[in-house]
Design an enzyme around this catalytic site. Structure first.
Site, mmCIF file in Angstrom:
data_model
loop_
_atom_site.group_PDB
_atom_site.id
_atom_site.type_symbol
_atom_site.label_atom_id
_atom_site.label_comp_id
_atom_site.label_asym_id
_atom_site.label_seq_id
_atom_site.Cartn_x
_atom_site.Cartn_y
_atom_site.Cartn_z
ATOM 1 N N ASP A 12 0.867 -1.172 0.000
ATOM 2 C CA ASP A 12 0.000 0.000 0.000
ATOM 3 C C ASP A 12 0.907 1.226 0.000
ATOM 4 O O ASP A 12 1.796 1.340 0.841
ATOM 5 C CB ASP A 12 -0.886 0.025 1.249
ATOM 6 C CG ASP A 12 -1.949 -1.059 1.234
ATOM 7 O OD1 ASP A 12 -2.041 -1.784 0.228
ATOM 8 O OD2 ASP A 12 -2.689 -1.182 2.224
ATOM 9 N N ASP A 131 -13.971 -5.492 -2.792
ATOM 10 C CA ASP A 131 -13.948 -5.491 -1.326
ATOM 11 C C ASP A 131 -15.295 -6.037 -0.880
ATOM 12 O O ASP A 131 -16.337 -5.442 -1.177
ATOM 13 C CB ASP A 131 -13.758 -4.071 -0.774
ATOM 14 C CG ASP A 131 -12.369 -3.518 -1.057
ATOM 15 O OD1 ASP A 131 -11.441 -4.329 -1.217
ATOM 16 O OD2 ASP A 131 -12.214 -2.290 -1.116
#
Length: 254
Positions: A12, A131
């Site tokens: 990330d 997600d």
């Protein structure tokens, strides 16, 4: 022959640095992307995933410069996402050195982005990212967008079907229930997903121990396991993980 399972560290990126949050918040800086990527390649990672976590939340530009720098030093496949809204964004990242592009929130808003991306760059370059969070009242895994902050009306399994039908050559699916918990992958979610689609599925969220990877590969038909913090902080070493998986009969590249 069975395709080898893949171990995929996720990086990330925020402000050009590698960070890892728990459930998408409380970020903690852990290093330089190029050095991290080189270390993962040396350790035997099969691929790397980059997510620009500022892109979707704060409308930042994607991580072109990071991808360019990493791709000059690292030769395993790179999958990149975060804030991708157009096929031009995809093209710039591919030109910078990305092998695959993943699209999450924007695909929900504009599903034609997947269709168009697959037509221009080929299905092998387009990854549909989901997600998903279990919704007890509806009895479905619900799709969330905007970094996992906004629920949609979509059923994750049905959405996976549509992404593949539109040309996604791979799916990257994060269990929001498991993400950051280190209590194991969501076996039920990935069992359903891997059975539902005919493209590779990458599982993300929940890795806390070597046994979690063993369970994922032994109990589902999932193709790849993604993790971040357990790798970033050295809690699991990739060479040891791969040896354990191989000893347990999982097809894996050592």
């Amino acid at each position: 022959m069975t395709l080898a399972k893949r171990i995929v560290p996720a990086l990330d990126i925020k402000n050009g640095r590698v960070v890892k949050g728990v459930n998408f918040v409380n970020l903690r800086e852990v290093g330089d992307p190029v050095e991290s990527a080189k270390a993962y390649q040396a350790a035997g990672a099969d691929e790397l995933v980059f997510l620009d976590i500022t892109a979707t939340l704060e409308e930042r530009d994607t991580i072109m410069s990071v991808v360019d720098a990493v791709s000059r030093e690292v030769f395993i496949p790179l999958t990149v996402g975060g804030g991708i809204r157009t096929t031009e964004d995809m093209g710039r990242l591919i030109k910078a050195g990305a092998d695959k592009i993943f699209v999450n929130s924007e695909a929900v808003k504009n599903p034609a982005l997947i269709t168009d991306g697959a037509k221009i760059f080929g299905s092998q370059a387009i990854v549909g990212a989901i997600d998903a969070k279990w919704d007890e009242s509806a009895g479905i895994y619900r799709v969330y967008v905007s970094g996992g902050s906004k629920p949609t009306s979509l059923d994750a399994i049905e959405w996976a079907f549509e992404l593949v039908a539109r040309g996604a050559g791979e799916l990257l699916v994060t269990s929001m229930d498991a993400d950051g918990t280190k209590k194991g992958y969501d076996i039920q979610l990935y069992d359903q997903l891997a059975d539902a689609v005919n493209v590779p599925v990458v599982a993300s969220g929940g890795a806390g121990s070597t046994q979690d990877f063993v369970n994922l590969f032994e109990k589902t038909k999932i193709d790849a396991a993604l993790a971040a913090s357990v790798f970033h902080f050295g809690e699991i070493k990739i060479p040891n993980l791969k040896r354990t998986l191989k000893d347990d009969g999982v097809e894996i590249r050592i």
